[in-house]
Every structure is written in C-alpha cells, then in structure tokens.
Enzyme design. Structure first.
Site, PDB file in Angstrom:
ATOM      1  N   ASP A  61      -7.847   7.250   8.416  1.00 43.14           N
ATOM      2  CA  ASP A  61      -7.826   6.540   7.133  1.00 43.14           C
ATOM      3  C   ASP A  61      -8.616   5.235   7.244  1.00 43.14           C
ATOM      4  O   ASP A  61      -8.177   4.193   6.770  1.00 43.14           O
ATOM      5  CB  ASP A  61      -6.384   6.257   6.700  1.00 43.14           C
ATOM      6  CG  ASP A  61      -6.286   5.921   5.204  1.00 43.14           C
ATOM      7  OD1 ASP A  61      -7.225   6.277   4.453  1.00 43.14           O
ATOM      8  OD2 ASP A  61      -5.288   5.311   4.800  1.00 43.14           O
ATOM      9  N   GLY A 112       0.817  -1.199   0.000  1.00 45.28           N
ATOM     10  CA  GLY A 112       0.000   0.000   0.000  1.00 45.28           C
ATOM     11  C   GLY A 112       0.846   1.241   0.000  1.00 45.28           C
ATOM     12  O   GLY A 112       2.079   1.187  -0.138  1.00 45.28           O
ATOM     13  N   VAL A 140       3.773  -5.076   3.243  1.00 37.36           N
ATOM     14  CA  VAL A 140       3.483  -5.806   4.465  1.00 37.36           C
ATOM     15  C   VAL A 140       3.816  -7.275   4.257  1.00 37.36           C
ATOM     16  O   VAL A 140       3.427  -7.880   3.248  1.00 37.36           O
ATOM     17  CB  VAL A 140       2.000  -5.664   4.881  1.00 37.36           C
ATOM     18  CG1 VAL A 140       1.752  -6.352   6.216  1.00 37.36           C
ATOM     19  CG2 VAL A 140       1.617  -4.193   4.974  1.00 37.36           C
TER      20      VAL A 140
END
Length: 906
Positions: free
Chosen positions: A131, A18, A23
């Site tokens: 977010d 992202g 990740v």
C-alpha cells in the site's frame, strides 16, 4: 481521545485518520518518549482471527530495522482497545508536499532514492508493503524519508470508505491469493487491480506511480469512482508528456520499467531502480538531460568553410608557439575562513572533521551529528541528507568526488554516501572511531587494531595489508601514487608520543623512517607535509611542515620548513588538501589544558551534579571503595597508565602503581583492603591480573596470566570467592571467564559467554545470584542478565533499544545502564526467589566521558545508592581554564603556488 490514557500511553494530539484506524501522538510515560499510536477500529477486536493475523504480521514488521522505515514498537491491548505503538516521525507526508506542486527533480531523486532503499531492505526480509502511496511516506525537516505502515495492509482486514475515492483502500485478508484485491486504487498494480497474485513487483509499480506524482504534481491514475480509477490502472497509459521535458533519460527509462503493466517486463528487484537513481544523482551533468547542439548547414557557407578552417588552424599553430615560449602566470592564492553557525559546532575536537573534494571546489565537515557540504562559491553549507544522527568523523572524498566516506560514531562502521545525499552504504565495521582514512583507487585504507587494513569502496571483508609493530600503532595510511608503498604514522597511542613518519614497501615488506612527525601526506606538488606537536605531553595540535620528497627513492630532499602554524586536533590532524591545491584546516585554539582531561563529579538520580575537589586529569575506570570514601582510578602519565587512589576525606591523590606500563581497570576487594587490576608490565603481549594493598604497602602479586589473552578483572563476588574477568580475544571478540580465588586460583571458562562476539562489562549482583553483562554483535548491543555462577541456566534481556555499562544498585533491587542514545536508564529488578525485571525508564542524559563497550567502565555507584560517580569532560562549567574548540574552517585556494615558493622543489 485527547487527554485520555491507553495503559501508560497518554494521548496528546490527533495526527491523522485512515482506513486502518485513527493515529494519535502520545507520551510513553515509562520510557519518557513521544510515540505514535494507531488505534484500530472497534470491529477489529470482534474477529479473533483478524487479531491473531495482525499480531503475526506486526511481529514480522517489528523486525524491520532500517533508517528509512518507521519502526513498530509493539501491538498493545487496553480495555478491549487494540493499538499499535510506532515511531513518531516529525514532518509532512509526501502527499502534503505534493499538494504544493511538483517537487524539483533533484529533490525528487534524493527522496525517491531513500524510498527505494527502504523497499529494497524490506523485500530482502520478505516483507512487501502492498500500500505504498504519498500519505504513507513522511519527510522529516532534515530531508530524511520514513516509509510508514509497512505490510499493514496485509495484516488488516476490512473496507472503509475514504473521502478521496482515488485513495480508497480496498483490502482483503490474503494478499497473494488469486481473486483478492488489496491496496489503494490509485497506486495498486494492474495484477492487484485484477485480483491476481502479487509479489514485490507490485511495490515496484507503486514506487513508479509515486515518483511520477512527485515529478508532475499530479496523480497518474484517477477517476470519479474507485472503478474508474482501477480501470485507468489496467488500461490507460501514463501521460509521459507531463514529465519535465529535460528529465535525465535514465530516470525516464526507470519510470517506463517500473510502470510496465505486465509484471515480467517490470523491474524484478528494487536494486535496479535504486542503482539507476544513484547513477543519475552522481552524473556530472546532473539530473537533467544535456541538450545537443544542432548545426544547420547552409549552401552559402560551404564556400567559406575551407578558408575559416585555414585561419583557425594558423591561429592554433601561432597560439601553441606563443604558449611554449611564454611562462604561465601563477594562479592567485586566495584565502578565507568559514565561521560555523551556532547549530553546527564541532563535536569531537581531536579527530579529523574536514575534507576537500579532489577538484578543490567544495569541502565537507562534521558537526552536530551530520555531514555538511559547502561549495567554495556559496555562502552557506547544507546538511547532506541521510547523515543526520550518524555522528560522523573522518570524512574523505572519493577520487572522482562523487562519494564521501566517513566513520559513523553512532554504530562504529565505515560508510559512504553520495555527495548529493541519500542512504548511507555500510562498507565494514571498525574497532573504534579513531581511524584515519585515505582513499587509494577503488580501495580504502584505514588503521585497524591489527595494523593497516584495506576494504573495497563498494564494501566487503577487510584485508590486512601489514601488521603493527609490537607496541605501536600504524595510523593515517596513504597509498603512494605507484601503488607499491604506503605512507603512515607510527607511534604510541593514545598519548601520541614517539611519532614517526614511515614508508613501507608492499613489494619487499621493508619499512623505513622518513622523519619525526605525524599525519603525513604526499602531495602532487612533490612535497611531503606532516605535523609536529606544538605542546609537550599529549600533542593536541601541531604545526604543518613541508619538505620536497623524491617519490622514486622515497627520500627527503632538503630541509623541512613550517608552512601553517597551529593546526588543531590530535597531532594537528584536522587538515585536508585536495589534489588541485586547496587546503582546508581547523585552526588550533591554543588550549593548554588537555581536552581529554576530565573532572570527577557526583551525579544524583535526577542528574544534579556536585564536583569533587580532585584536580582535572586524564582519568579512566573509576571505582568507589566499599566504604565510599576512596576512589581507585587510572591516570594517564605520558605513555603510561598508573593506578591512583583519591581520598575524598583527606582530599589527596595517591599513586598506587609505579610500573611505567599500562595498569587498568582497578576493583576493590569486599573488605576494601586491596586493589585488583590489569597490568602488562611483565607481559606486554597480553597482560596479567594483579592485586596490591590499597594503602600502597608491600609488592603487587600476580593472580592469573595467559600468554596469549589479555585478562581484565571486572567484578568480585561479595564473599570474595569469584573474580569475573574479560578475556580480549580480538577487538570484536571478548569473552567472560571466572577465577576461583582459593589457594589454587583455578580459571574456569563460561561457554555461554564465550562466543565470537563481545560479552563484556560483567557485574555480579550484590546477593551473588546473578551477573549482568554487555552482549555486542554486528546487529545488537544490549544488556543481559544470567544466573551466577551457573550462567547456562537462564537469560534475560534487560535493556531495550541498545545499552551498555550495567551497574547494580547496592541493595540489588535496580539495574542501571547507559542507552545507546546516551541516557542513564533504570530498571526495577527482583532476584529472589527468581529474577523478575521491570520496564526501563530514563533518569537523565548521560553527558560524561569514558564510554567504551568492551574496555573498562565509565562510572560507578556510591554505596549509599543515591549518586553516581562520573567523569566530566572539558568545555564545561567544572573545568577551569579550558577554552572552547575552534568554530571556523580556514580555506586557502591554489595553496600549492605558495607552497612551491616557500619550499621550492628542484
């Protein structure tokens, strides 16, 4: 990155990518656990200001502690690579789930309730997500929500183009300053989109957008470019007709309030939408709007309506007359048993694990760490979302059947949860998990360490209703219907002897014995039911008896009669009866070997076991002699606890004390000649410290006493000069003090270890320079080390993520403890010239008995430093003649009909 290592983290797989980095899944080789690693982009390290800001934010976020918020373990740096270490969450993201289509309304409500709980908890800590979106929300296979990346948008600075422009993050460095845009285009609030200052109401907006998307399967605002998406956020109205047409009106209003474009018209707190969702979930009509019936009047009907009304009225009158002269048919009594699946076995065979709803239409039980609910008309039970990992016991329904209260074994708190699932609500802390709970209106009664307690069903400070009689416990309290008296069981615990069913008037304070027995309950049928033990010694199961009971005079009418044989659990406590007459109980097993018995085993540093030849017994507080050949321990005999010594060379078990009282926590003198221990045989109100020759010769000598505080010996320094003791002020307030073992035997308090919380389980290092101990409060439960005897000159936290029961290795180079998730942990330490500690690592799973955070010790280490002494419970390969606990629940509907026939009420 796959296969590479960042410090002691081995990368095993990529999870996602992202705007704030990639990740990965990784193995923490030090702690032996899987984690998530977020590797921040290379340009991140080039800006020292950004790194410093991220460190500050990560520290704040790491302080968030909530079951629906993914934990941040740390911000690390390795060879110029900056990365976050986070909790690894199994399951799909909410975005993955929405891709398969709209989420059913009831499931959406349960998921959104957990999201709301997470946001509310974070806002209370001053943390705004900024977010929130479906990719940042994970749903575990058990249905538990975990919100990810809390507040990281504020910490991270930089713009990264996303493949889906509607999900493109547009970030800047100061989130609340005017002129700065921060967030994700499709989910940002209008004030974010126009660069105005934002607060927690921006998260409330995003919550509404996410819930809308869950219910419809479509993004609320989207465009071909980021600009078009932002324009939609600012100007467009939601497509309300896309929502399910039969949506509960409360949810429709909730969405309208969340999606108000002017912040002051929006909900001001996540508390409001969270409450609305809970009310919709607990609405008897369900989460859908109830259709109204519309009757169209026709002119032709007007002439015949009076005649129809007359006929109906006559019919009603005739029906009432017939009903009054006709004896109603008794309801049919039906029974069945529910066989528990293999993955839903009972965990604790001596406490209540089943409850029945007031209407008798469903029952709940505790198994394998969670609460399972089964409707009478369904084949299978379902896990109540939000209870996985809670290790609940003692469940009970609220009077309206919408809530279930239970004791959480994971943190020893009384909680409640909606029948439909969600986030548990903590009501109060409890001294232990062996409390028997009964609802009384909007209050919950339970048996506390002082006596019968009461707490609001909405949480708050518990209040004492009445105190225990000296030397007895008051358990299984039930408020009788008039609210003026309490029914309860009086007896000696934990042995369960001399049990009596008692009633206490709350107006006069007078108590009266009703009958011998235990676990009594008054029923709407006019009966009193209670159990009587089936076996001698420790009563592990019982027979359920019934007798008519006059609620006005509080007296028995007639003779009791047995109605259900072999009800399982401590004193046959594993039964529940609804007000409508449904009985559910867990049958006894006929086990003659005490399930509280244990066997002694040696366990090496890898977890391999070797059984000792000592016979199974109810053992407590084992302590190995300095030469390693003998073991001092406590054996329970009826209502007494006596000190015994197991000679591992001669294979004999010899009794040391004969006081017929509570003799506990034996420890050896350094020369192995004497045993120090606690006893209350002279002072039943508190207890004193004694010592006695280990060979049994001579009389015991009292070393120190206090008329008000029980003093528990815990550790002797290697030179024999200092005895470290626990002082039990209350169950939740335990202190540590020193007794100088010279001729004057002076007792010295240690102020840093005498707070309002628990400081206990003290152990002195082999070189006498340090003391390890447990500190336990409402927020933490950790092992600490301080210098000794000058404990105010330093402090170090040794455990991570919770721990208790510390042990020093004989050479003083290691500390062992038991983690809160039941692993034996090892920490390398240095004590000279100063104290230095390493990182805890897992040795093996702790699957043994005797764990207590403030009373005694569940294990010891052999002088060779190569093996531990453990107590292993029943149902294992070391216990002979033991049987598995019951694996089924028996349910009898309309049981009151059978009860009234077998035990008539005149």
């Amino acid at each position: 990155m796959i296969g590479k290592a960042l410090a002691h983290y081995e990368i095993t797989a990529q999870i996602g990518k992202g705007g704030m980095g990639e990740v990965y899944q990784a193995k923490d080789t030090k702690l032996g656990r899987d984690v998530a690693i977020k590797v921040l982009p290379e340009e991140f390290a080039l800006d020292p200001g950004r790194v410093a800001r991220f460190q500050r934010e990560a520290k704040l976020l790491a302080a968030l502690n909530h079951p629906n918020i993914a934990a941040i373990y740390g911000l690390e740096e390795f060879e110029d690579t900056h990365f976050l270490v986070m909790e690894l969450i199994e399951g799909d993201t909410l975005a993955d789930r929405i891709k398969r289509g709209p989420i059913p309304v009831d499931e959406s409500m349960k998921l959104s309730l957990q999201i709301a709980e997470a946001l509310e908890a974070a806002h209370e800590k001053g943390v705004i997500h900024r977010d929130l979106k479906p990719p940042n929300i994970k749903v575990t296979p058990e249905g538990k929500v975990k919100v990810l990346d809390f507040g990281l948008a504020k910490a991270y600075v930089g713009d990264t183009e996303a493949s889906d422009l509607a999900d493109s993050p547009t970030l800047s460095d100061v989130a609340t300053r005017h002129g700065v845009i921060l967030g994700t285009a499709a989910y940002m609030s209008p004030e974010q989109a126009t660069g105005k200052s934002v607060d927690k109401r921006a998260d409330i907006w995003a919550f509404g957008v996410v819930l809308f998307e869950m219910l419809t399967g479509k993004k609320l605002f989207q465009g071909d470019t980021v600009t078009e998406t932002i324009a939609g956020v600012i100007k467009s109205e939601p497509a309300w007709d896309a929502l399910p047409p039969d949506l509960h009106p409360r949810i429709r209003l909730l969405l309208e309030r969340c999606l108000e474009k002017i912040p002051r018209n929006r909900y001001s707190s996540m508390n409001d939408p969270r409450v609305d969702i809970q009310k919709a979930l607990t609405d008897p009509g369900g989460v859908f709007a109830q259709p109204a019936t519309v009757v169209e009047r026709r002119a032709g009907m007007r002439m015949i309506l009076p005649w129809v009304a007359t006929i109906i009225l006559v019919g009603i009158i005739v029906g009432v007359v017939v009903w009054q002269i006709k004896t109603p048919e008794p309801l049919p009594v039906t029974s069945f048993y529910y066989e528990l699946p293999e993955d839903q076995q009972f965990d604790m065979p001596v406490v209540r694990e089943v409850a029945v709803s007031p209407d008798g239409r469903q029952f709940v039980y505790c198994a394998k760490g969670g609460l399972y609910l089964r409707a009478i008309g369904e084949l299978d039970a379902r896990l109540i979302a939000g209870t996985a990992g809670e290790n609940p016991v003692e469940p009970v329904f609220s009077p309206d059947g919408k809530w279930i209260a239970y004791v959480s074994g994971s943190d020893t708190k009384l909680k409640k949860i909606a029948v439909g699932g969600g986030s548990p609500m903590t009501l109060c802390s409890l001294p232990s998990i062996y409390n028997f709970l009964w609802w009384a209106g909007d209050k919950i009664l339970y048996s506390g360490s002082q006596g019968v307690m009461q707490v609001s069903a909405n949480g708050g400070t518990p209040e004492l209703i009445f105190e225990n009689e000296e030397g007895f416990a008051s358990i299984a309290p039930q408020m009788l219907p008039d609210g003026k008296a309490v029914l309860y069981t009086k007896g000696l615990l934990p042995n369960g002897t001399n049990m009596s069913v008692m009633v206490r008037s709350l107006e006069t304070g007078q108590t009266r014995k009703i009958t011998a027995g235990a676990m009594a309950r008054y029923l709407p049928s006019g009966h009193l039911v209670y159990t009587i033990s089936n076996v001698s010694g420790l009563p592990l199961e019982g027979t359920l008896y019934a007798v008519p009971f006059d609620i006005d005079t509080l007296e028995l009418i007639g003779d009791p009669a047995p109605v259900i044989e072999s009800v399982g659990g401590f004193l046959g406590c594993r039964y529940a009866i609804s007000d409508s007459g449904t009985l559910a109980y867990i049958p006894g097993t006929g086990v003659t070997v005490n399930p509280l018995e244990s066997t002694l085993v040696w366990v090496d540093l890898k977890g391999n076991e070797e059984a000792l030849s000592a016979p199974p017994n109810i053992y407590l507080h084992p302590k190995i002699s300095p030469d390693g050949n003998r073991i001092a321990l406590v054996v329970t005999e009826q209502e007494n606890k006596e000190i015994f010594i197991w000679d591992d060379v001669r294979k004999t078990l010899n009794k040391l004390t004969f006081d017929k009282s509570n003799n506990l926590v034996p420890i050896w003198t350094p020369d192995g000649e004497r045993i120090l221990y606690y006893s209350d045989h002279e002072n039943p109100n508190s207890g004193d410290v004694y010592w006695k020759a280990a060979d049994g010769t001579g009389n015991a000598e009292k070393l120190v006493s206090d008329p008000d505080l029980p003093l528990i010996p815990y550790a002797l320094s290697s030179d024999g000069k200092y005895l470290v003791m626990q002082e039990i002020v209350t169950q939740t307030n335990v202190d540590i003090s020193i007794l100088l073992m010279g001729n004057d035997r002076k007792r010295i308090p240690l102020p840093p270890l005498q707070t309002k919380f628990v400081e206990g389980q003290p152990k002195i290092s082999p070189d006498d320079r340090y003391i390890a101990y447990l500190f336990s409060s409402t927020d933490e439960n950790e092992v600490y080390v301080r210098p000794f005897p000058d404990v105010d000159t330093g402090i170090w936290q040794v455990s991570q993520g919770g721990g208790h029961s510390p042990l020093w290795s004989p050479d003083g180079r290691k500390l062992f403890y038991i983690s809160n998730d039941d692993f034996v942990m090892e920490v390398d330490v240095e004590t000279k010239p100063k104290f230095v500690k390493g990182t805890p690592k897992i040795l093996f799973k702790f699957k043994y008995t005797g764990v207590s955070t403030n009373g005694g010790t569940p294990w010891d280490i052999h002088p060779d430093g190569k093996r531990f002494l453990m107590m292993k419970g029943p149902g294992t390969d070391t216990g002979a003649g033991q049987q598995s606990p019951s694996k089924k629940i028996t349910v009898i509907q309309n049981w009151f009909e059978e009860l009234k026939e077998r035990v008539p009420v005149e």
